[in-house]
Motif scaffolding. Structure first.
Motif, mmCIF file in Angstrom:
data_model
loop_
_atom_site.group_PDB
_atom_site.id
_atom_site.type_symbol
_atom_site.label_atom_id
_atom_site.label_comp_id
_atom_site.label_asym_id
_atom_site.label_seq_id
_atom_site.Cartn_x
_atom_site.Cartn_y
_atom_site.Cartn_z
ATOM 1 N N SER A 5 0.824 -1.203 0.000
ATOM 2 C CA SER A 5 0.000 0.000 0.000
ATOM 3 C C SER A 5 0.859 1.255 0.000
ATOM 4 N N LEU A 6 1.909 1.253 0.806
ATOM 5 C CA LEU A 6 2.838 2.381 0.820
ATOM 6 C C LEU A 6 3.416 2.610 -0.566
ATOM 7 N N ASP A 7 3.833 1.525 -1.202
ATOM 8 C CA ASP A 7 4.477 1.639 -2.510
ATOM 9 C C ASP A 7 3.520 2.186 -3.562
ATOM 10 N N LYS A 8 2.313 1.602 -3.630
ATOM 11 C CA LYS A 8 1.368 1.975 -4.684
ATOM 12 C C LYS A 8 0.784 3.366 -4.498
ATOM 13 N N LYS A 9 0.343 3.676 -3.276
ATOM 14 C CA LYS A 9 -0.395 4.919 -3.028
ATOM 15 C C LYS A 9 0.505 6.129 -2.787
ATOM 16 N N LEU A 10 1.728 5.892 -2.308
ATOM 17 C CA LEU A 10 2.543 7.016 -1.856
ATOM 18 C C LEU A 10 3.910 7.108 -2.538
ATOM 19 N N ILE A 11 4.664 6.015 -2.520
ATOM 20 C CA ILE A 11 6.021 6.085 -3.064
ATOM 21 C C ILE A 11 6.021 6.248 -4.576
ATOM 22 N N GLN A 12 5.203 5.473 -5.265
ATOM 23 C CA GLN A 12 5.190 5.561 -6.729
ATOM 24 C C GLN A 12 4.811 6.961 -7.232
ATOM 25 N N PRO A 13 3.761 7.595 -6.696
ATOM 26 C CA PRO A 13 3.469 8.973 -7.129
ATOM 27 C C PRO A 13 4.602 9.944 -6.812
ATOM 28 N N LEU A 14 5.208 9.800 -5.639
ATOM 29 C CA LEU A 14 6.307 10.698 -5.289
ATOM 30 C C LEU A 14 7.520 10.487 -6.185
ATOM 31 N N MET A 15 7.701 9.253 -6.662
ATOM 32 C CA MET A 15 8.827 8.967 -7.544
ATOM 33 C C MET A 15 8.552 9.382 -8.983
ATOM 34 N N HIS A 16 7.419 8.952 -9.531
ATOM 35 C CA HIS A 16 7.199 9.062 -10.972
ATOM 36 C C HIS A 16 6.387 10.288 -11.398
ATOM 37 N N THR A 17 5.500 10.765 -10.517
ATOM 38 C CA THR A 17 4.727 11.964 -10.859
ATOM 39 C C THR A 17 5.465 13.232 -10.435
ATOM 40 N N TRP A 18 6.054 13.187 -9.227
ATOM 41 C CA TRP A 18 6.662 14.402 -8.673
ATOM 42 C C TRP A 18 8.188 14.409 -8.727
ATOM 43 N N ASN A 19 8.815 13.262 -8.873
ATOM 44 C CA ASN A 19 10.279 13.165 -8.860
ATOM 45 C C ASN A 19 10.868 13.737 -7.571
ATOM 46 N N PHE A 20 10.182 13.466 -6.436
ATOM 47 C CA PHE A 20 10.639 13.991 -5.158
ATOM 48 C C PHE A 20 11.439 12.972 -4.346
ATOM 49 N N VAL A 21 11.292 11.681 -4.664
ATOM 50 C CA VAL A 21 12.038 10.668 -3.914
ATOM 51 C C VAL A 21 12.628 9.648 -4.881
ATOM 52 N N GLU A 22 13.596 8.913 -4.382
ATOM 53 C CA GLU A 22 14.171 7.809 -5.130
ATOM 54 C C GLU A 22 14.350 6.616 -4.191
ATOM 55 N N GLU A 23 14.385 5.444 -4.778
ATOM 56 C CA GLU A 23 14.482 4.216 -3.992
ATOM 57 C C GLU A 23 15.780 3.486 -4.332
ATOM 58 N N GLU A 24 16.426 2.965 -3.296
ATOM 59 C CA GLU A 24 17.694 2.255 -3.474
ATOM 60 C C GLU A 24 17.670 0.972 -2.640
ATOM 61 N N LYS A 25 18.109 -0.119 -3.240
ATOM 62 C CA LYS A 25 18.189 -1.383 -2.518
ATOM 63 C C LYS A 25 19.614 -1.604 -2.045
ATOM 64 N N ILE A 26 19.763 -1.799 -0.737
ATOM 65 C CA ILE A 26 21.067 -2.072 -0.133
ATOM 66 C C ILE A 26 20.940 -3.357 0.678
ATOM 67 N N GLY A 27 21.550 -4.420 0.194
ATOM 68 C CA GLY A 27 21.392 -5.712 0.835
ATOM 69 C C GLY A 27 19.947 -6.170 0.714
ATOM 70 N N LYS A 28 19.341 -6.504 1.836
ATOM 71 C CA LYS A 28 17.950 -6.947 1.826
ATOM 72 C C LYS A 28 16.970 -5.791 2.048
ATOM 73 N N ASN A 29 17.500 -4.623 2.310
ATOM 74 C CA ASN A 29 16.643 -3.488 2.656
ATOM 75 C C ASN A 29 16.503 -2.492 1.505
ATOM 76 N N ARG A 30 15.355 -1.837 1.472
ATOM 77 C CA ARG A 30 15.112 -0.762 0.510
ATOM 78 C C ARG A 30 15.048 0.567 1.264
ATOM 79 N N TRP A 31 15.687 1.584 0.681
ATOM 80 C CA TRP A 31 15.763 2.892 1.322
ATOM 81 C C TRP A 31 15.094 3.940 0.420
ATOM 82 N N ILE A 32 14.390 4.867 1.045
ATOM 83 C CA ILE A 32 13.754 5.974 0.338
ATOM 84 C C ILE A 32 14.470 7.260 0.730
ATOM 85 N N SER A 33 14.864 8.048 -0.265
ATOM 86 C CA SER A 33 15.555 9.302 0.033
ATOM 87 C C SER A 33 15.081 10.396 -0.910
ATOM 88 N N PHE A 34 15.327 11.638 -0.528
ATOM 89 C CA PHE A 34 14.948 12.781 -1.353
ATOM 90 C C PHE A 34 15.804 12.861 -2.616
#
Length: 254
Positions: free
Chosen positions: A213-242
Motif C-alpha cells: 500500500s505504501l508503494d502503490k499509493k505514496l512512493i510511486q506517485p512521489l517517484m514518478h509523478t513528482w520526482n521527489f524521492v528515489e528508492e535504493e536497494k542495499i542488501g535486503k533493505n530498501r531505502w527511500i531518500s529525497f
C-alpha cells in the motif's frame, strides 16, 4: 492612476510583504497609498554582509512617520526556497487577513519567490501580488537607491502552483524528520501509526499489505509523478531518500 484594490474591513489587517533591496519608495509609497496596517520586511539572513541595511532602516523610519507598523523577518536572499518558506509562513500566521506581496522591492530571486509563495495556496482570494512601477530610474550607482517615486501600482494575477496531496506531503515530512533518508519498511510502519495508511488485511498478511500500500499509493506517485524521492536497494533493505527536487520542495511545502 491604477492601484491595487484594497478591502476596507474592520476585522482584517492589510498586511504588506516586501523584500528589502536597494529600494525605499517602492516599499513605502504603496504601503501608504494602499493603507497598510503592517509591513513585513524580508531582509537577508546574513546580516554581516547585507548591503541593504541602510535602506531597511530608512524604510522603517518612513513607515513609522506614516503610522504604519513594520516587522523584520529573515531569509537568505540567494535561496529561492528559503524566501518562499518565509513568505508562506507570514501568510499562514495571518491567514484571515488581506495580503499584498511586493514583487519589485527586492532582487529577481525575491520576485520569483514571492510569486511562487502566492501560488502554493489553494485559496488565494486574499493574496494579492503587485508591481509598483517607479517614476524615476536614475543611472545606477553602487549601494545607492535604485529608483524614486511610484508612478502606478499594478495588481498581478495568481495561478495555482500544483502541489502533492496531503498524504504525500505527510510522507515527505517523515522523510525530512529522518534527515532525508529512511528505510522503506520503517517508513511504512510510521505511515500506518500516523493514520496515513489504513490496512485491512489478516494479521499474517499485514506487513506485506502495508508495504504494498505504501508503494502503490505514496512512493510511486512521489517517484514518478513528482520526482521527489528515489528508492535504493542495499542488501535486503530498501531505502527511500529525497531527490534534489524533493529536498527543495521540503523547504517550503510544510
Amino acid at each position: 492612476m491604477d492601484t491595487v484594490h484594497t478591502m476596507e474591513s474592520m476585522l482584517n489587517l492589510r498586511v504588506h510583504i516586501a523584500p528589502v533591496g536597494f529600494e525605499i519608495d517602492r516599499v513605502v509609497v504603496p504601503a501608504a497609498k494602499m493603507k497598510a496596517d503592517l509591513v513585513y520586511l524580508v531582509v537577508d539572513r546574513n546580516i554581516a554582509t547585507d548591503k541593504s541595511t541602510k535602506f531597511q532602516s530608512e524604510i522603517i523610519k518612513k513607515l513609522k512617520r506614516k503610522k504604519i507598523d513594520s516587522k523584520v523577518v529573515y531569509a537568505n536572499r540567494l535561496q529561492l526556497f528559503d524566501i518562499i518558506r518565509v513568505v508562506k509562513e507570514i501568510i499562514l500566521d495571518h491567514r484571515d487577513d488581506e495580503f499584498y506581496v511586493n514583487v519589485a522591492s527586492g532582487s529577481k530571486i525575491h520576485a520569483i519567490a514571492c510569486m511562487m509563495a502566492c501560488m502554493v495556496f489553494d485559496d488565494r482570494k486574499n493574496i494579492h501580488p503587485f508591481y509598483p512601477q517607479a517614476k524615476e530610474y536614475p543611472a545606477y550607482k553602487d549601494n545607492e537607491q535604485q529608483t524614486y517615486g511610484v508612478e502606478e501600482i499594478y495588481g498581478l494575477p495568481t495561478y495555482q502552483l500544483l502541489t502533492p496531496n496531503k498524504d504525500l506531503i505527510e510522507i515527505l515530512k517523515i522523510i525530512k524528520e529522518n534527515e532525508g533518508r529512511i528505510q522503506k519498511k520503517v517508513l511504512a510502519e510510521i505511515a500506518e501509526d500516523r493514520k496515513i495508511l489504513n490496512i485491512n488485511a489478516r494479521e499474517e498478511n499485514h506487513s506485506q499489505a502495508r508495504f504494498a500500500s505504501l508503494d502503490k499509493k505514496l512512493i510511486q506517485p512521489l517517484m514518478h509523478t513528482w520526482n521527489f524521492v528515489e528508492e535504493e536497494k542495499i542488501g535486503k533493505n530498501r531505502w527511500i531518500s529525497f531527490t534534489d527536487d524533493g529536498k527543495n520542495a521540503s523547504e517550503f511545502l510544510f
